[in-house]
Enzyme design. Structure first.
Site, mmCIF file in Angstrom:
data_model
loop_
_atom_site.group_PDB
_atom_site.id
_atom_site.type_symbol
_atom_site.label_atom_id
_atom_site.label_comp_id
_atom_site.label_asym_id
_atom_site.label_seq_id
_atom_site.Cartn_x
_atom_site.Cartn_y
_atom_site.Cartn_z
ATOM 1 N N PHE A 130 35.677 73.084 19.995
ATOM 2 C CA PHE A 130 35.500 72.549 21.346
ATOM 3 C C PHE A 130 35.883 73.633 22.337
ATOM 4 O O PHE A 130 37.004 74.123 22.322
ATOM 5 C CB PHE A 130 36.356 71.292 21.576
ATOM 6 C CG PHE A 130 36.106 70.703 22.935
ATOM 7 C CD1 PHE A 130 34.927 70.020 23.211
ATOM 8 C CD2 PHE A 130 37.036 70.862 23.957
ATOM 9 C CE1 PHE A 130 34.679 69.498 24.477
ATOM 10 C CE2 PHE A 130 36.797 70.330 25.226
ATOM 11 C CZ PHE A 130 35.615 69.650 25.476
ATOM 12 N N ASP A 215 40.162 81.311 21.687
ATOM 13 C CA ASP A 215 40.277 80.234 22.669
ATOM 14 C C ASP A 215 41.644 79.590 22.455
ATOM 15 O O ASP A 215 41.844 78.842 21.490
ATOM 16 C CB ASP A 215 39.133 79.231 22.471
ATOM 17 C CG ASP A 215 39.226 78.061 23.462
ATOM 18 O OD1 ASP A 215 40.268 77.930 24.128
ATOM 19 O OD2 ASP A 215 38.253 77.285 23.545
ATOM 20 N N LYS A 244 45.054 74.702 30.667
ATOM 21 C CA LYS A 244 45.976 73.600 30.378
ATOM 22 C C LYS A 244 47.426 73.937 30.761
ATOM 23 O O LYS A 244 47.755 73.915 31.929
ATOM 24 C CB LYS A 244 45.848 73.176 28.920
ATOM 25 C CG LYS A 244 44.457 72.544 28.636
ATOM 26 C CD LYS A 244 44.381 71.912 27.269
ATOM 27 C CE LYS A 244 43.019 71.354 26.958
ATOM 28 N NZ LYS A 244 42.838 69.958 27.301
#
Ligand SMILES: Cc1ncc(COP(=O)(O)O)c(C=O)c1O
Length: 398
Positions: A130, A215, A244
């Protein structure tokens, strides 16, 4: 489906948080939740952290936004602090994770372009990955549920099973630019890359002149008990995306790169109106103030170990529900047995036991608490989880 004021793309549940305090969220009716989801790994310092709040309040009153056409003392300072604690030589600030992914893809393509190899444009990515929801990011994942109806997608991605080093090496051809991989897969099911896999990708990049893009939007920034998840593997990437936790709840992301990998990213090649604005930089700097305190990361590591141990003790008592524990540090997932659906269990914990967790792929539920939890929060989580497991279980025969 009838239209709603908010475009109806989320299956929003009945929890409607209006206030947060530390590790707790409060809904519209005043009900309390133990927040072991943390905005899906965002609220690293919990809710309403006094230092982050104060710094943001001061910055709001001082300067919120200026154009990137001007010098950025705030951006330079934060970039330098990140560089000082990472592999990177340069940073591009974004407002979200997916924008950092876009920057990473562009940086990799430009690298080969300025090296005289424009045909090297393809990234090898991994099943269940993702990377976000832009056209570029959904092209970088093979997950049909994210891609259906959005074709034609961006060309230039090959997909291989996660942790399958041999498969990844076999995909390298004359058009390969590098690998794009989550060091620890989050959404896909909380699977950590194996040592052999992550180190093998690094080695292949060195041998073939490719770029390793990690990532770490979910797994970076202290989440696994180290500042960066790659530190568990004794390697460094060429490019890395973060978001985040970096803003502690303020929208902020970043694409980090070595000088070599970033050599194509010259004036005019990329940009963002809001990226790196003074308010976001203040948030990022306040988060780092806390995270770089000498005790912070050891605390995360310790809490991660405690939480995992507590799960390990609990699992045998509910082995009709739980199969295995995955993840690292405070990025943990519990895989559920095929007879139950993790999404249903997450809803049950939330609605009946006031415990917030998040569902993930492969029938896993994610436990991503704020990094500032203490032993009491862990005990409370286990109590609510055990009660939830008991009340979720089908009635026994005896
Ligand atoms: C590993 C990973 N990459 C990228 C993204 C996309 O980030 P954002 O939602 O901020 O665009 C996420 C978000 O969950 C993520 O977990």
């Amino acid at each position: 489906m009838t239209i709603t004021p908010l475009m109806p793309v989320y299956p929003r549940c009945a929890v409607r948080p209006v206030r947060g305090e530390g590790v707790y969220l409060y809904g519209e009716r005043g009900e309390q939740y133990l927040d072991f989801a943390a905005g899906i790994a965002v609220n690293a310092l919990g809710h309403g952290h006094p230092h982050l709040t104060k710094v943001l309040q001061d910055q709001v009153a001082t300067l919120m936004h200026v154009s990137n056409l001007y010098g950025s003392p705030q951006g330079e300072a934060l970039a330098q602090r990140i560089i000082d604690v990472s592999f990177a030589d340069t940073v591009f600030f974004t407002n979200s994770g997916v924008e950092a992914i876009e920057c990473a893809i562009k940086t990799a393509r430009r690298y080969h372009y300025v090296n005289g190899n424009p045909q090297r444009h393809k990234l090898i990515t991994f099943k269940n990955a993702f990377h976000g929801r832009s056209i570029g990011a959904i092209s970088a994942t093979d997950q049909a549920k994210m891609r259906d109806g959005f074709e034609p997608l961006l060309p230039g991605f090959d997909y291989v099973k996660f942790n399958d080093l041999e498969g990844a090496l076999a995909k390298i051809d004359g058009e390969t630019a590098g690998f794009l991989v989550e060091t620890v897969q989050g959404e896909g099911g909380m699977t950590a890359g194996t040592q052999e896999f992550i180190q093998g990708l690094r080695k292949a990049c060195d041998e073939h002149g490719l770029l390793l893009i990690l990532d770490e939007i979910q797994c970076g920034y202290g989440r696994t008990g180290k500042m960066w998840a790659y530190e568990h593997y004794g390697i460094t990437p060429d490019i890395m995306t973060v978001a985040k936790g970096i803003g502690g709840g303020f929208p902020l992301g970043a694409c980090l790169a070595t000088e070599e990998a970033a050599k194509g990213m010259v004036i005019g090649t990329h940009g963002s109106t809001y990226g790196g604005n003074p308010l976001a930089m203040a948030a990022g700097s306040a988060v780092l103030d806390v995270m770089l305190e000498p005790d912070f990361l050891p605390h995360v590591e310790k809490m991660g170990d405690r939480l995992r141990q507590a799960f390990e003790q609990m699992i045998p008592n509910h082995d009709h529900l739980f199969e295995e524990i995955r993840g690292k540090g405070l990025m943990l997932g519990i895989k559920m047995k095929d007879t139950v659906v993790s999404r249903d269990f997450v809803a049950h914990l939330r609605d009946n036991h006031g415990l917030l967790t998040v569902a993930a792929g492969e029938n896993v539920f994610r436990v991503l608490p704020p990094l500032v939890i203490n032993e009491d929060h862990i005990a409370e989580c286990i109590e609510r989880l055990s009660e939830g497991a008991r009340s979720f279980a089908p009635p026994s025969d005896d």
